[in-house]
Design an enzyme around this catalytic site. Structure first.
Site, PDB file in Angstrom:
ATOM      1  NE  ARG A  57      -3.954   1.761   2.279  1.00 23.25           N
ATOM      2  CZ  ARG A  57      -4.213   2.654   3.437  1.00 23.25           C
ATOM      3  NH1 ARG A  57      -3.466   2.558   4.573  1.00 23.25           N
ATOM      4  NH2 ARG A  57      -5.031   3.571   3.304  1.00 23.25           N
ATOM      5  CG  HIS A  61      -1.417   5.463  -0.350  1.00 27.11           C
ATOM      6  ND1 HIS A  61      -2.046   6.019   0.668  1.00 27.11           N
ATOM      7  CD2 HIS A  61      -1.938   4.270  -0.712  1.00 27.11           C
ATOM      8  CE1 HIS A  61      -3.075   5.402   0.387  1.00 27.11           C
ATOM      9  NE2 HIS A  61      -3.172   4.441  -0.305  1.00 27.11           N
TER      10      HIS A  61
END
Length: 316
Positions: A57, A61
């Protein structure tokens, strides 16, 4: 197999910037870089099974804001609120894993390996450690010097529909195919109730529960996320095998069990539905496509200017 693509991926010119990434970038300056990162990430995962989902993740991001330049790792200062303190990034974690890797690399290869490359390599490694495919990571990124929390407002949201997601990916030079393929990263990790509980009650004037949600699954979620729930850690895995990298994410979407609107919406749009169904049916196809999609994600916003941070949390 994805491994057969490695030769094709050894050298790529990133059209958005003219910067050149090379799979063998550190062959002479830090040949042990991949071994150091893999060993560190593997050990961190053994101590905390949430590390793979968190690192993967983090890579998403980072690349979606200013490109893959490790701007997500910079700490806020009195003069500037950094990306990691933007509301959507407050749930990011595992920064300490990157810190530990950087410390070891600075001992072995001082001022050589960028923090941006560490994230990219670590993202591949956590997929492999979790049972997923491998691919050749292109290297040579530089670390950015700017990180602004307000820019994180452009990240895709859990309630976005397919058109919004397609637009967001397109703005980063990524295709509809990349959207569906990279969404499969949700095979790792879990989501808090606050990200999906609006689907469970008072959804609309016509439906108390989101009609795209399997009724039995909705009942199960209601028990895990009771009304007026105060537990910030309550939630659900993004698929039924949250610690393993596989294609169960797509199977659940086909069965009406996509946890987030941004997941389930992929089944309801003709531009994405057929690929979701194909990945649900054929795990090898998903694995075949995932590595190249991650390479394309890793090419987003790569620039020749920048630096190699000595400490990933602060500019030099």
């Amino acid at each position: 197999m994805i491994f057969s693509l490695n030769v094709l991926l050894i050298l790529v010119r990133v059209s958005l910037s003219g910067a050149i990434l090379d799979a063998n970038y550190y062959q002479k300056t830090c040949p042990q870089v991949e071994d150091i990162i893999y060993t560190s990430v593997r050990n961190a995962t053994a101590n905390d099974l949430k590390v793979p989902a968190r690192i993967l993740r983090m890579f998403f991001h980072d690349c979606f804001i200013r490109g893959c330049d490790a701007s997500v790792l910079l700490d806020s200062t009195p003069e500037n609120k950094a990306e990691k303190d933007g509301h959507i990034n407050l749930s990011l974690a595992a920064y300490n894993v990157i810190d530990d890797v950087k410390t070891m690399l600075e001992q072995s290869c001082p001022a050589t390996v960028s923090c941006a490359d560490i994230i990219a390599i670590a993202a591949r490694d956590v997929v492999v450690i979790s049972g997923g495919p491998s691919w050749s990571v292109l290297k040579g990124r530089k670390d950015g010097r700017i990180s602004r929390a307000e820019e994180t407002k452009t990240l895709p949201l859990s309630h976005d529909n397919t058109s919004q997601l397609i637009q967001s990916f397109s703005q980063r030079g990524l295709s509809v195919k990349d959207l569906v393929t990279l969404s499969g990263g949700h095979t790792l990790g879990r989501s808090r109730c606050s990200e999906f509980d609006y689907r469970l009650r008072n959804f609309s004037a016509a439906h108390d529960t989101d009609p795209t949600l399997d009724p039995e699954f909705a009942t199960e979620l209601k028990s895990k996320c009771p009304e007026h729930n105060k537990d910030p850690n309550a939630g659900e895995n993004l698929d039924s095998t949250g610690l393993g990298f596989d294609n169960d994410y797509y199977k659940r979407i086909v069965g009406g069990k996509g946890l987030l609107v941004s997941d389930q919406t992929l089944l309801g749009d003709y531009r994405t539905r057929w690929r979701v169904e194909a990945f649900a049916r054929y795990r090898r196809l998903f694995f075949w496509e995932f590595g190249p999609a991650m390479v394309r994600l890793g090419n987003v916003g790569v620039v020749e200017s920048g630096e190699v941070r000595v400490n990933c949390r602060v500019v030099n």
